[in-house]
Design a protein around this motif. Structure first.
Motif, PDB file in Angstrom:
ATOM      1  N   VAL A 156      34.538  34.862  37.038  1.00 26.57           N
ATOM      2  CA  VAL A 156      35.041  35.425  38.295  1.00 26.57           C
ATOM      3  C   VAL A 156      33.895  36.063  39.081  1.00 26.57           C
ATOM      4  O   VAL A 156      33.732  35.827  40.285  1.00 26.57           O
ATOM      5  N   GLN A 160      32.137  34.923  42.796  1.00 24.90           N
ATOM      6  CA  GLN A 160      31.949  35.858  43.902  1.00 24.90           C
ATOM      7  C   GLN A 160      30.483  35.903  44.329  1.00 24.90           C
ATOM      8  O   GLN A 160      30.166  35.906  45.530  1.00 24.90           O
ATOM      9  N   ALA A 255      38.616  29.303  35.755  1.00 24.21           N
ATOM     10  CA  ALA A 255      38.623  30.644  36.344  1.00 24.21           C
ATOM     11  C   ALA A 255      37.609  30.735  37.483  1.00 24.21           C
ATOM     12  O   ALA A 255      37.873  31.354  38.526  1.00 24.21           O
ATOM     13  N   GLU A 259      38.624  31.389  41.540  1.00 22.86           N
ATOM     14  CA  GLU A 259      38.034  32.496  42.289  1.00 22.86           C
ATOM     15  C   GLU A 259      37.156  31.990  43.423  1.00 22.86           C
ATOM     16  O   GLU A 259      37.109  32.597  44.504  1.00 22.86           O
ATOM     17  N   ARG A 264      40.216  36.573  44.931  1.00 20.58           N
ATOM     18  CA  ARG A 264      41.384  37.453  44.818  1.00 20.58           C
ATOM     19  C   ARG A 264      41.419  38.527  45.874  1.00 20.58           C
ATOM     20  O   ARG A 264      42.506  38.900  46.357  1.00 20.58           O
ATOM     21  N   ARG A 297      48.284  31.325  40.728  1.00 20.67           N
ATOM     22  CA  ARG A 297      47.527  32.498  41.177  1.00 20.67           C
ATOM     23  C   ARG A 297      48.459  33.710  41.288  1.00 20.67           C
ATOM     24  O   ARG A 297      48.070  34.835  40.954  1.00 20.67           O
TER      25      ARG A 297
END
Length: 386
Positions: A156, A160, A255, A259, A264, A297
Motif C-alpha cells: 500500500v 502511494q 494490494a 491502492e 484509499r 474495496r
C-alpha cells in the motif's frame, strides 16, 4: 519458391554450413519453446532421437548442416535464427511473475518467456535506432530489482509512493498502459490468434535490461480487468526481487494494484455507506476499475460486511450483461493499448528507411513474426477466391 527452398536460402543468404559453424544451442531451445514443441516432437520432425535434440540444446553435439535446415523447417524459423552473436532475451522463471503459476504447465511458461524474450529483443534492436523512454521504475536498475531500496516494501505504501514519484496525484490513473510505456516499460499484448500465449494470465519479467510486461486477454477481453492486471504486474516489478509463485506475493501485488488504481484517501469519501451498485457503476467509469473491485474495496475499507459483499456479488452476476455492468473491450480505449514499439518502428522507418524485411534480417526472424510483435498488418492485398 516453396517453404523448404526459402529456408535453405535463408533471410541473409547464410549457408547451412556457415550456420553450423556458429550454431548457438540456446537459440534452438528458444525456438522449440516458442513453437510449443517437445524434444520428442522436434526429433520426430527431423528423424533423430529426443536424446540427440537434448544434446544439440546443451551443446554436447551439433546437428549436421542438413539437420539444421530440418530444424528451421520444423520450428518455422530462418536458419540464421540459430547463429550466435545476437543479444538474446533469455531469462528464467525466477525473474518472471506468473499470476497463476500452479495452473500453468512448464511448457506454457517456457513459451511465454520465449515471447517476452522476443519482445525484449525487438525493443533492443529498435533502440539501436530510436531512443526509447528511459526506465523510470524505482528499485529497477539494468535488469535487477532491488526491493525496498527506493520504495517501501509494504504494497500500500509502495503504491502511494510510486503515484507521488510519477506525479499522478490522488485522482484516477488515466491511460495506464501509456503511463507504463512513458516510464520505459515495454508492454505487449499478444494477438488473440496466439492461442498458446493468451491462455496464460498477464505476467511481467524483470530479468531484462528493460522490464517487459505481457498483458493477455485470457478469459475475458475486459478493459477493467486489463488495467488491474497491468497494475498487479507493476506491483511485482517494484516489490519483488524474484518470483516465488506463492500466494503472499500475489496478495501483495493485488494490494498494490488496488491502492495504485483507487488510493484509499481519495476513494473512501466517494464510496457509498450502504451498498449501491448504481453509484459504484458511476465510480467504475470514472476510476477505470470494475464494479466488483469497488465492492471488494468497500469491504476492505470497512464499509460493507462479508454478507453484504456476498449479496452484492450475486446481484452483479445477474447484471453482468447489462449496460453499465457488461465487460468493455480494450479496443475502445487507445490509451490502454501499447504503441511504443510500433511507433519506434514507424519513426525509424520514416527517418532511417528501416523496413520490416531489414529488421527481420537483423533479428533473424520471419517477417511475419516481426509484424506480429509490432502489431503491423501485412501490406499486401488479400486474394479472396469465391
Amino acid at each position: 519458391m516453396n517453404h523448404k527452398q526459402r529456408v535453405k536460402s535463408g533471410l541473409g543468404g547464410a549457408s547451412p554450413k556457415a550456420v553450423w559453424d556458429a550454431f548457438h544451442p540456446p537459440r534452438l531451445t528458444q525456438a522449440r519453446h516458442l513453437a510449443g514443441m517437445t524434444k520428442k516432437e522436434v526429433a520426430q520432425g527431423i528423424g533423430v532421437s529426443p536424446a540427440a535434440v537434448g544434446q544439440y540444446e546443451t551443446g554436447t553435439s551439433k546437428p549436421r548442416p542438413d539437420l539444421i535446415v530440418g530444424l528451421a523447417n520444423v520450428l518455422d524459423v530462418p536458419i540464421e535464427f540459430f547463429i550466435a552473436g545476437r543479444p538474446m532475451g533469455e531469462i528464467d522463471t525466477s525473474t518472471a511473475y506468473f499470476r497463476s503459476l500452479r495452473s500453468t504447465t512448464a511448457a506454457q511458461r517456457h513459451r511465454a518467456l520465449g515471447v517476452a524474450g522476443q519482445v525484449w529483443e525487438l525493443s533492443h534492436w529498435l533502440e539501436r535506432r530510436v531512443q526509447l523512454p528511459l526506465v523510470n521504475l524505482p528499485g529497477f536498475t539494468g535488469g535487477e530489482v532491488h526491493p525496498g531500496s527506493e520504495l517501501s516494501s509494504d504494497p500500500v505504501a509502495a503504491a502511494q509512493e510510486l503515484r507521488a514519484r510519477w506525479g499522478i496525484g490522488g485522482g484516477p490513473v488515466r491511460h495506464l498502459v501509456r503511463q507504463l510505456e512513458t516510464r520505459g516499460i515495454v508492454v505487449f499484448v499478444p494477438s488473440a490468434a496466439d492461442d498458446q500465449t493468451v491462455t496464460i494470465d498477464a505476467f511481467a519479467a524483470s530479468g531484462f535490461p528493460r522490464p517487459v510486461m505481457v498483458l493477455t486477454p485470457n478469459r475475458a477481453d475486459d478493459v477493467y480487468r486489463h488495467r488491474f492486471s497491468a497494475a498487479h504486474e507493476l506491483g511485482h516489478l517494484v516489490l519483488h526481487a524474484s518470483s516465488t509463485g506463492d500466494h503472499r506475493q500475489e496478495r501483495e501485488a493485488d494490494a498494490f494494484a488496488a491502492e495504485f488504481l483507487t488510493p484509499r484517501s481519495s476513494i473512501f469519501p466517494l464510496l457509498p455507506r450502504r451498498m449501491d451498485l448504481a453509484r459504484l457503476a458511476d465510480l467504475s467509469r470514472a476510476w477505470g476499475v470494475s464494479v466488483k473491485s469497488l465492492v471488494y474495496r468497500c469491504r476492505e475499507l470497512g464499509l460493507a460486511s462479508d454478507a453484504t459483499t456476498s449479496r452484492a456479488y450475486q446481484r452483479l452476476h445477474k447484471l453482468s450483461g447489462e449496460p453499465g455492468f457488461a465487460a468493455q473491450s480494450t479496443d475502445g480505449f487507445p490509451g490502454e493499448q501499447p504503441v511504443m514499439l510500433r511507433q519506434a518502428f514507424e519513426l525509424a522507418k520514416r527517418d532511417q528507411g528501416l523496413s520490416i524485411e531489414q529488421l527481420s534480417r537483423e533479428l533473424a526472424w520471419n517477417p511475419r513474426r516481426v509484424r506480429e510483435l509490432l502489431g503491423v498488418s501485412d501490406p499486401r492485398p488479400i486474394l479472396r477466391l469465391v
